[in-house]
Motif scaffolding. Sequence first.
Motif: not given
Length: 681
Positions: A148-153
């Motif tokens: 699970a990453v969940g890295q937003g931009y």
Amino acid sequence: MTAELVRGQNHPLSQVRLEIRVSAGRPVVAAATLGDENGKVHGVEWVAHPGVPTLPGLEVSRQAAADHRLAVDLDAMPAAVHRIAVLLALPTGAGGPSSFGSVAAPFVAVTGLDGTEVATYTLTGLDAESAVVALELYRRQGAWKVRAVGQGYAGGLAELLTDQGLPQAHRLAAGIHDAVAQGLARSVPAPPPRTADGDRSRQAAASALGPDQSGSPYGPQQGTQGSTQGSTGPYGPYGPAQDPQGPSGPGTGHPAGSTPTEPAVTHTTSPAAPATGGPIDYSHPRRQSAPPPPPPTAPPAQPGQPARPVAGDATGWSMEERLYNQVWGMFEDLARSTAAFRSAVDFADARLDKELDQALSDPRSRIGGQGDAAREAAQAKHAQLVDRAREALDRDLGQLGAEADVVEPALPAAYARWDNPVWHAYRVPMEMPMAVRLGDLHLPESDPLRIPMLVRLPLERGLWIDSGTTASSGSFADSRELRRLAMESAVAHIARLLAVHPAGEFTVHVVDPAGSGARELTPLVRTGVLAAPPAAGAAGVAALLGRLTERVDLVHMAVRGGAADSLPPGFDTAQQLLVVNDFPHGFDDRAVTQLRYLADEGPAVGVHLMMVADREDADDYGPLLDPLWRGLLRLTPVPEDHLADPWVGHAWTYEPALVPPGSQVLQQVLAQVATARTKYT
């Protein structure tokens, strides 16, 4: 059993043909990038998106939709591909939402072809981001895992693709949005409805429930430029949890429009659900049927005074998770405040040097009192700047200290110091906690403020209790005393790990070839919490390492063969901890090779390593053991500033979590663990 992942957590995949199902409540664009062993995306031909929906072993949806099914065939992936990143983005234009913070939290599930869920992840905590890396499938030593990453931009799809290393990122992002806007692909009906028990989708409904209060399980973090979700792993200052990658073949490109080598499952997507006039219900689909109660609110503050801190006021689905997030937030705040103070002092020093140089460079200022006056003025400005910086830091430290005063007593046993009264009410838990406390962290400017050092469970890195002499341990002239302290620290860590696991779910093996740690190991041996008496002599070392190596081989074969449920009857499925004291005494070349194998391959199948050793004792092996030491989390039996945070690189001083002298809490806790272990067996 479905694994409910939190941000940064991973889970092994026992199937090779999978679906990745996305439910977002509003139309989103789904895409995926393929990366090599270093995570590099070699070009646009390594990206599957609505304009080019198929690559070997991968197919994505052709349009923006509220629900997606992405097909993945891991066996069909080229040898050069080691990572598959699943991307979600909000479509541009059409008057839709501009950020994930204004829509329901997307829900992603990795399933088998029959719809059975393997792992799920709810992307909570998003705010201004319009694109996010949701999941990552990655290959490690021939086996696949999901993280699970969940890295937003906040910069959208273009910024996300740029961070993936694509030089044509802006052009590709524009092409993807154009493909969605122009409707290049057909519209297909939504999948048939699932039963109420199996439904994991987000639905638009007229509900009285308010917005979800849940957030990222790691709290706000700093990451790459423009990203509001950091890339830091669950270990915080202790290093990101990154798995070493296996060997890779030559890099090969994937021609656009190519099809998988085996038939892919049929994709179905659905258009956005019509508005019903009510708020969207995006309560957690697994844990409960309603959003969690809001965090406790602080009592009203006096005018002009900061808000009074409250334990558990971070986001999370349980008090344990809220406290974990709050501790993480305190660590971040201290790191940022100290960085600001140090930066201000550096600026003041540089300004002082510049003004002194200017005063001395003018010959006229050297005559009379002009030079002295200039120096005094420069030093006064320097002192003023430093005082202001210190005042701001002291204000922040005061707030963090007040927060620590209310958080520390509220911590559960897994997070608490040994002198916390919570241990007097200890009972063997029914489930494993999110993390465990292995010590405290502090900075020179923040003494005596201590931040708990929490490490996520299950352990993904082995532990190394360093018994060698360092600059910080110089006061211990006797190396035997330092080795004794190292073993005493190791016993405290072992006892805590045993205490926070349910009965029968954590097994400890000890190697003590010469019996040098017999005195310190007495509490563990006397209470009977060890799997067997400590292994002694070369024969004992060889026998124990052989059994654990066979266990790792057996589980790896079962997982890779998709037969994880066919292990022999009576097989011990508990997490295993191998404690090695006084390495390399009692180890021959074969035993050293087995130890390296366990350190590399063991954590993936629940076999973990704790070394109590002095690295210099193993110098005869040369660089052969360097990967072993680098792969372990180094802890010390005495305070030492050897841990660095992932943002600005502060040297944090680590202090071990030791039992107070004269306390009986360790014996009491171990007695309960032993009793529960007896009942379990």
